[in-house]
Motif scaffolding. Structure first.
Motif, PDB file in Angstrom:
ATOM      1  N   GLY A   1       0.798  -1.216   0.000  1.00 37.02           N
ATOM      2  CA  GLY A   1       0.000   0.000   0.000  1.00 37.02           C
ATOM      3  C   GLY A   1       0.828   1.262   0.000  1.00 37.02           C
ATOM      4  O   GLY A   1       0.354   2.320   0.412  1.00 37.02           O
ATOM      5  N   LEU A   2       2.058   1.165  -0.461  1.00 34.29           N
ATOM      6  CA  LEU A   2       2.940   2.327  -0.473  1.00 34.29           C
ATOM      7  C   LEU A   2       2.477   3.390  -1.465  1.00 34.29           C
ATOM      8  O   LEU A   2       2.677   4.579  -1.246  1.00 34.29           O
ATOM      9  N   TYR A   3       1.819   2.992  -2.540  1.00 35.80           N
ATOM     10  CA  TYR A   3       1.418   3.942  -3.568  1.00 35.80           C
ATOM     11  C   TYR A   3       0.321   4.888  -3.103  1.00 35.80           C
ATOM     12  O   TYR A   3       0.045   5.882  -3.770  1.00 35.80           O
ATOM     13  N   ASN A   4      -0.301   4.620  -1.964  1.00 38.89           N
ATOM     14  CA  ASN A   4      -1.245   5.578  -1.394  1.00 38.89           C
ATOM     15  C   ASN A   4      -0.524   6.781  -0.802  1.00 38.89           C
ATOM     16  O   ASN A   4      -1.110   7.850  -0.648  1.00 38.89           O
ATOM     17  N   LEU A   5       0.748   6.612  -0.486  1.00 40.45           N
ATOM     18  CA  LEU A   5       1.546   7.683   0.104  1.00 40.45           C
ATOM     19  C   LEU A   5       2.407   8.423  -0.915  1.00 40.45           C
ATOM     20  O   LEU A   5       2.988   9.458  -0.598  1.00 40.45           O
ATOM     21  N   VAL A   6       2.486   7.896  -2.129  1.00 39.50           N
ATOM     22  CA  VAL A   6       3.365   8.473  -3.156  1.00 39.50           C
ATOM     23  C   VAL A   6       2.593   9.520  -3.949  1.00 39.50           C
ATOM     24  O   VAL A   6       1.426   9.331  -4.295  1.00 39.50           O
ATOM     25  N   TRP A   7       3.269  10.634  -4.244  1.00 41.39           N
ATOM     26  CA  TRP A   7       2.618  11.730  -4.952  1.00 41.39           C
ATOM     27  C   TRP A   7       2.281  11.353  -6.397  1.00 41.39           C
ATOM     28  O   TRP A   7       1.195  11.634  -6.877  1.00 41.39           O
ATOM     29  N   HIS A   8       3.222  10.732  -7.110  1.00 45.83           N
ATOM     30  CA  HIS A   8       3.032  10.411  -8.523  1.00 45.83           C
ATOM     31  C   HIS A   8       3.512   8.969  -8.747  1.00 45.83           C
ATOM     32  O   HIS A   8       4.709   8.740  -8.938  1.00 45.83           O
ATOM     33  N   PRO A   9       2.609   7.989  -8.739  1.00 44.10           N
ATOM     34  CA  PRO A   9       3.027   6.581  -8.815  1.00 44.10           C
ATOM     35  C   PRO A   9       3.821   6.226 -10.078  1.00 44.10           C
ATOM     36  O   PRO A   9       4.772   5.457 -10.009  1.00 44.10           O
ATOM     37  N   ALA A  10       3.444   6.783 -11.222  1.00 41.63           N
ATOM     38  CA  ALA A  10       4.170   6.451 -12.451  1.00 41.63           C
ATOM     39  C   ALA A  10       5.611   6.961 -12.396  1.00 41.63           C
ATOM     40  O   ALA A  10       6.544   6.267 -12.822  1.00 41.63           O
ATOM     41  N   LEU A  11       5.788   8.148 -11.868  1.00 42.73           N
ATOM     42  CA  LEU A  11       7.137   8.701 -11.720  1.00 42.73           C
ATOM     43  C   LEU A  11       7.954   7.884 -10.728  1.00 42.73           C
ATOM     44  O   LEU A  11       9.153   7.645 -10.926  1.00 42.73           O
ATOM     45  N   PHE A  12       7.308   7.401  -9.678  1.00 45.96           N
ATOM     46  CA  PHE A  12       7.984   6.558  -8.696  1.00 45.96           C
ATOM     47  C   PHE A  12       8.417   5.239  -9.326  1.00 45.96           C
ATOM     48  O   PHE A  12       9.518   4.751  -9.058  1.00 45.96           O
ATOM     49  N   ARG A  13       7.573   4.653 -10.172  1.00 44.72           N
ATOM     50  CA  ARG A  13       7.921   3.390 -10.835  1.00 44.72           C
ATOM     51  C   ARG A  13       9.109   3.567 -11.775  1.00 44.72           C
ATOM     52  O   ARG A  13      10.010   2.717 -11.816  1.00 44.72           O
ATOM     53  N   VAL A  14       9.121   4.653 -12.523  1.00 46.85           N
ATOM     54  CA  VAL A  14      10.231   4.901 -13.448  1.00 46.85           C
ATOM     55  C   VAL A  14      11.523   5.138 -12.673  1.00 46.85           C
ATOM     56  O   VAL A  14      12.586   4.627 -13.052  1.00 46.85           O
ATOM     57  N   SER A  15      11.449   5.891 -11.592  1.00 47.45           N
ATOM     58  CA  SER A  15      12.663   6.144 -10.806  1.00 47.45           C
ATOM     59  C   SER A  15      13.144   4.878 -10.102  1.00 47.45           C
ATOM     60  O   SER A  15      14.360   4.682  -9.953  1.00 47.45           O
ATOM     61  N   LEU A  16      12.228   4.018  -9.689  1.00 49.19           N
ATOM     62  CA  LEU A  16      12.619   2.736  -9.091  1.00 49.19           C
ATOM     63  C   LEU A  16      13.377   1.882 -10.108  1.00 49.19           C
ATOM     64  O   LEU A  16      14.440   1.336  -9.810  1.00 49.19           O
ATOM     65  N   PHE A  17      12.856   1.799 -11.331  1.00 49.38           N
ATOM     66  CA  PHE A  17      13.540   1.053 -12.386  1.00 49.38           C
ATOM     67  C   PHE A  17      14.900   1.662 -12.704  1.00 49.38           C
ATOM     68  O   PHE A  17      15.893   0.941 -12.862  1.00 49.38           O
ATOM     69  N   THR A  18      14.968   2.974 -12.773  1.00 54.83           N
ATOM     70  CA  THR A  18      16.232   3.643 -13.092  1.00 54.83           C
ATOM     71  C   THR A  18      17.287   3.389 -12.019  1.00 54.83           C
ATOM     72  O   THR A  18      18.452   3.120 -12.335  1.00 54.83           O
ATOM     73  N   CYS A  19      16.877   3.446 -10.775  1.00 54.74           N
ATOM     74  CA  CYS A  19      17.829   3.196  -9.681  1.00 54.74           C
ATOM     75  C   CYS A  19      18.328   1.757  -9.692  1.00 54.74           C
ATOM     76  O   CYS A  19      19.523   1.507  -9.504  1.00 54.74           O
ATOM     77  N   ILE A  20      17.438   0.812  -9.934  1.00 53.44           N
ATOM     78  CA  ILE A  20      17.842  -0.597  -9.970  1.00 53.44           C
ATOM     79  C   ILE A  20      18.764  -0.856 -11.155  1.00 53.44           C
ATOM     80  O   ILE A  20      19.786  -1.533 -11.022  1.00 53.44           O
ATOM     81  N   ALA A  21      18.430  -0.296 -12.321  1.00 51.16           N
ATOM     82  CA  ALA A  21      19.277  -0.485 -13.502  1.00 51.16           C
ATOM     83  C   ALA A  21      20.647   0.154 -13.307  1.00 51.16           C
ATOM     84  O   ALA A  21      21.669  -0.419 -13.703  1.00 51.16           O
ATOM     85  N   ALA A  22      20.689   1.316 -12.676  1.00 47.59           N
ATOM     86  CA  ALA A  22      21.975   1.976 -12.431  1.00 47.59           C
ATOM     87  C   ALA A  22      22.829   1.181 -11.452  1.00 47.59           C
ATOM     88  O   ALA A  22      24.046   1.045 -11.644  1.00 47.59           O
TER      89      ALA A  22
END
Length: 66
Positions: free
Chosen positions: A37-58
């Motif tokens: 249920g973390l996405y209830n606390l996130v301002w922009h879920p799509a942006l959070f998903r992209v940044s999560l992928f970017t951090c893992i790939a980096a």
């Protein structure tokens, strides 16, 4: 680790395999974060998903080319 991996007589960059692995890891992490249920606390879920992928790939890229 080698810079390229031979895959059916074609050289594939190791970073491409790291990005594919990062996609799988991000998908699993996304499913876990949805259940928590973390996405209830996130301002922009799509942006959070992209940044999560970017951090893992980096992180995987740094682990390979270090």
């Amino acid at each position: 680790m080698p810079r390229e991996i031979s895959f059916f007589d074609a050289y594939v960059p190791t970073l491409l395999l790291a990005v594919i692995a990062a996609g799988v890891i991000a998908l699993v992490a996304d499913r876990i974060l949805v259940r928590i249920g973390l996405y209830n606390l996130v301002w922009h879920p799509a942006l959070f998903r992209v940044s999560l992928f970017t951090c893992i790939a980096a992180l995987l890229g740094l682990a390979i080319y270090r």
